[in-house]
Design a protein around this motif. Structure first.
Motif, PDB file in Angstrom:
ATOM      1  N   VAL A  15       0.873  -1.175   0.000  1.00  0.00           N
ATOM      2  CA  VAL A  15       0.000   0.000   0.000  1.00  0.00           C
ATOM      3  C   VAL A  15       0.912   1.227   0.000  1.00  0.00           C
ATOM      4  O   VAL A  15       1.743   1.378   0.906  1.00  0.00           O
ATOM      5  CB  VAL A  15      -0.924   0.013   1.232  1.00  0.00           C
ATOM      6  CG1 VAL A  15      -1.781   1.269   1.245  1.00  0.00           C
ATOM      7  CG2 VAL A  15      -1.790  -1.246   1.255  1.00  0.00           C
ATOM      8  N   PRO A  16       0.809   2.089  -1.005  1.00  0.00           N
ATOM      9  CA  PRO A  16       1.682   3.276  -1.066  1.00  0.00           C
ATOM     10  C   PRO A  16       1.495   4.187   0.147  1.00  0.00           C
ATOM     11  O   PRO A  16       0.391   4.336   0.668  1.00  0.00           O
ATOM     12  CB  PRO A  16       1.234   3.987  -2.348  1.00  0.00           C
ATOM     13  CG  PRO A  16       0.570   2.930  -3.164  1.00  0.00           C
ATOM     14  CD  PRO A  16      -0.066   1.993  -2.164  1.00  0.00           C
ATOM     15  N   GLU A  17       2.589   4.793   0.598  1.00  0.00           N
ATOM     16  CA  GLU A  17       2.579   5.653   1.779  1.00  0.00           C
ATOM     17  C   GLU A  17       1.586   6.803   1.667  1.00  0.00           C
ATOM     18  O   GLU A  17       1.029   7.230   2.656  1.00  0.00           O
ATOM     19  CB  GLU A  17       3.977   6.227   2.027  1.00  0.00           C
ATOM     20  CG  GLU A  17       4.952   5.230   2.599  1.00  0.00           C
ATOM     21  CD  GLU A  17       4.572   4.769   3.998  1.00  0.00           C
ATOM     22  OE1 GLU A  17       4.062   5.579   4.791  1.00  0.00           O
ATOM     23  OE2 GLU A  17       4.798   3.591   4.297  1.00  0.00           O
ATOM     24  N   ASP A  18       1.366   7.314   0.477  1.00  0.00           N
ATOM     25  CA  ASP A  18       0.515   8.491   0.315  1.00  0.00           C
ATOM     26  C   ASP A  18      -0.933   8.143  -0.033  1.00  0.00           C
ATOM     27  O   ASP A  18      -1.706   9.005  -0.428  1.00  0.00           O
ATOM     28  CB  ASP A  18       1.099   9.422  -0.752  1.00  0.00           C
ATOM     29  CG  ASP A  18       1.252   8.747  -2.108  1.00  0.00           C
ATOM     30  OD1 ASP A  18       1.171   7.501  -2.191  1.00  0.00           O
ATOM     31  OD2 ASP A  18       1.457   9.470  -3.106  1.00  0.00           O
ATOM     32  N   GLU A  19      -1.310   6.881   0.127  1.00  0.00           N
ATOM     33  CA  GLU A  19      -2.663   6.450  -0.216  1.00  0.00           C
ATOM     34  C   GLU A  19      -3.466   6.099   1.034  1.00  0.00           C
ATOM     35  O   GLU A  19      -2.918   5.651   2.041  1.00  0.00           O
ATOM     36  CB  GLU A  19      -2.625   5.230  -1.138  1.00  0.00           C
ATOM     37  CG  GLU A  19      -2.044   5.498  -2.505  1.00  0.00           C
ATOM     38  CD  GLU A  19      -2.928   6.350  -3.388  1.00  0.00           C
ATOM     39  OE1 GLU A  19      -4.137   6.473  -3.124  1.00  0.00           O
ATOM     40  OE2 GLU A  19      -2.389   6.917  -4.358  1.00  0.00           O
ATOM     41  N   VAL A 110     -26.015   4.724  11.156  1.00  0.00           N
ATOM     42  CA  VAL A 110     -26.558   4.415   9.828  1.00  0.00           C
ATOM     43  C   VAL A 110     -25.623   3.555   8.973  1.00  0.00           C
ATOM     44  O   VAL A 110     -26.069   2.885   8.039  1.00  0.00           O
ATOM     45  CB  VAL A 110     -26.937   5.695   9.048  1.00  0.00           C
ATOM     46  CG1 VAL A 110     -28.077   6.426   9.740  1.00  0.00           C
ATOM     47  CG2 VAL A 110     -25.738   6.617   8.874  1.00  0.00           C
ATOM     48  N   GLU A 111     -24.320   3.578   9.265  1.00  0.00           N
ATOM     49  CA  GLU A 111     -23.360   2.775   8.512  1.00  0.00           C
ATOM     50  C   GLU A 111     -22.038   2.756   9.253  1.00  0.00           C
ATOM     51  O   GLU A 111     -21.880   3.410  10.281  1.00  0.00           O
ATOM     52  CB  GLU A 111     -23.181   3.310   7.086  1.00  0.00           C
ATOM     53  CG  GLU A 111     -22.571   4.694   7.000  1.00  0.00           C
ATOM     54  CD  GLU A 111     -22.458   5.211   5.567  1.00  0.00           C
ATOM     55  OE1 GLU A 111     -22.800   4.500   4.612  1.00  0.00           O
ATOM     56  OE2 GLU A 111     -22.014   6.346   5.415  1.00  0.00           O
ATOM     57  N   TYR A 112     -21.093   1.988   8.708  1.00  0.00           N
ATOM     58  CA  TYR A 112     -19.742   1.944   9.242  1.00  0.00           C
ATOM     59  C   TYR A 112     -18.779   2.428   8.175  1.00  0.00           C
ATOM     60  O   TYR A 112     -19.016   2.245   6.974  1.00  0.00           O
ATOM     61  CB  TYR A 112     -19.353   0.515   9.642  1.00  0.00           C
ATOM     62  CG  TYR A 112     -20.198  -0.049  10.757  1.00  0.00           C
ATOM     63  CD1 TYR A 112     -20.072   0.430  12.061  1.00  0.00           C
ATOM     64  CD2 TYR A 112     -21.124  -1.049  10.511  1.00  0.00           C
ATOM     65  CE1 TYR A 112     -20.853  -0.087  13.091  1.00  0.00           C
ATOM     66  CE2 TYR A 112     -21.904  -1.568  11.538  1.00  0.00           C
ATOM     67  CZ  TYR A 112     -21.764  -1.079  12.816  1.00  0.00           C
ATOM     68  OH  TYR A 112     -22.535  -1.589  13.829  1.00  0.00           O
ATOM     69  N   LYS A 113     -17.676   3.041   8.624  1.00  0.00           N
ATOM     70  CA  LYS A 113     -16.636   3.463   7.694  1.00  0.00           C
ATOM     71  C   LYS A 113     -15.315   2.861   8.134  1.00  0.00           C
ATOM     72  O   LYS A 113     -15.087   2.622   9.320  1.00  0.00           O
ATOM     73  CB  LYS A 113     -16.534   4.985   7.622  1.00  0.00           C
ATOM     74  CG  LYS A 113     -16.063   5.619   8.912  1.00  0.00           C
ATOM     75  CD  LYS A 113     -15.966   7.120   8.790  1.00  0.00           C
ATOM     76  CE  LYS A 113     -15.614   7.703  10.163  1.00  0.00           C
ATOM     77  NZ  LYS A 113     -15.562   9.135  10.147  1.00  0.00           N
ATOM     78  N   SER A 114     -14.461   2.605   7.168  1.00  0.00           N
ATOM     79  CA  SER A 114     -13.149   2.052   7.449  1.00  0.00           C
ATOM     80  C   SER A 114     -12.103   2.835   6.664  1.00  0.00           C
ATOM     81  O   SER A 114     -12.238   3.027   5.449  1.00  0.00           O
ATOM     82  CB  SER A 114     -13.093   0.570   7.039  1.00  0.00           C
ATOM     83  OG  SER A 114     -11.801   0.056   7.236  1.00  0.00           O
ATOM     84  N   LEU A 115     -11.091   3.298   7.378  1.00  0.00           N
ATOM     85  CA  LEU A 115      -9.958   3.992   6.780  1.00  0.00           C
ATOM     86  C   LEU A 115      -8.738   3.119   7.018  1.00  0.00           C
ATOM     87  O   LEU A 115      -8.489   2.678   8.146  1.00  0.00           O
ATOM     88  CB  LEU A 115      -9.749   5.355   7.439  1.00  0.00           C
ATOM     89  CG  LEU A 115     -10.967   6.280   7.489  1.00  0.00           C
ATOM     90  CD1 LEU A 115     -10.650   7.525   8.292  1.00  0.00           C
ATOM     91  CD2 LEU A 115     -11.430   6.630   6.094  1.00  0.00           C
ATOM     92  N   ARG A 116      -7.981   2.860   5.959  1.00  0.00           N
ATOM     93  CA  ARG A 116      -6.848   1.963   6.085  1.00  0.00           C
ATOM     94  C   ARG A 116      -5.589   2.592   5.502  1.00  0.00           C
ATOM     95  O   ARG A 116      -5.630   3.200   4.438  1.00  0.00           O
ATOM     96  CB  ARG A 116      -7.175   0.617   5.437  1.00  0.00           C
ATOM     97  CG  ARG A 116      -8.342  -0.023   6.209  1.00  0.00           C
ATOM     98  CD  ARG A 116      -8.963  -1.234   5.626  1.00  0.00           C
ATOM     99  NE  ARG A 116      -9.386  -1.267   4.253  1.00  0.00           N
ATOM    100  CZ  ARG A 116     -10.533  -0.742   3.795  1.00  0.00           C
ATOM    101  NH1 ARG A 116     -11.334  -0.048   4.572  1.00  0.00           N
ATOM    102  NH2 ARG A 116     -10.867  -0.896   2.536  1.00  0.00           N
ATOM    103  N   THR A 117      -4.485   2.424   6.229  1.00  0.00           N
ATOM    104  CA  THR A 117      -3.213   3.010   5.851  1.00  0.00           C
ATOM    105  C   THR A 117      -2.119   1.938   5.872  1.00  0.00           C
ATOM    106  O   THR A 117      -2.280   0.892   6.504  1.00  0.00           O
ATOM    107  CB  THR A 117      -2.822   4.150   6.825  1.00  0.00           C
ATOM    108  OG1 THR A 117      -2.777   3.624   8.156  1.00  0.00           O
ATOM    109  CG2 THR A 117      -3.829   5.297   6.762  1.00  0.00           C
TER     110      THR A 117
END
Length: 148
Positions: A15-19, A110-117
């Protein structure tokens, strides 16, 4: 024990560092949004992901206890942070730090969110060893790579 050919599960996508990988799911865990980075890193087209359970990218190296903890945490209204190994469509893999939380409108979930680094190589090694140990201790399936 499950046996795989040597080519399966051995190719890592970095996974690129800036993504930032972003997705949202409904309350049942079905994907309602996947950003372009998620699609590229996972190897799926957006239409392949939408409406599918988020565990479509669950790697067999992940112990069930990690996801039990995730669901318990987010259902209690808290944010979950953890290291996750995901499986690509082509059976390759990628590692991420995941932050999963609820999305509320007018005080209602209402929903779930996922942020991945991305994570470091050292962190990947640490968690691979930990997850292998957890699966073994919990009598979950393990795998053996067969070299032909």
């Amino acid at each position: 024990m499950i046996e795989y050919n040597e080519s399966e599960f051995l190719v890592e996508t970095e996974v690129p560092e800036d993504e930032l990988i972003i997705s949202r799911t409904n309350l049942k865990g079905n994907i309602t949004y996947a950003n372009e980075t998620f699609c590229v890193i996972s190897g799926y087209h957006e239409e392949d992901l939408l409406g599918k359970p988020h565990n479509i990218v669950r790697h067999p190296d992940m112990p069930s206890a990690a996801f039990e903890d995730l669901w318990s945490t987010i259902k209690s209204g808290k944010q979950w942070v953890g290291i996750v190994k995901n499986m690509r469509k082509d059976k390759g893999f990628y590692w991420v730090k995941a932050i999963v939380s609820g999305v509320y409108k007018n005080g209602e979930l209402v929903e779930y969110k996922s942020l991945r680094t991305p994570i470091s190589y050292e962190t990947k090694l640490k968690y691979q060893r930990l997850y292998d140990k957890m699966r073994s201790e919990n009598n979950e399936r393990t795998r053996k790579v067969i070299y032909e």
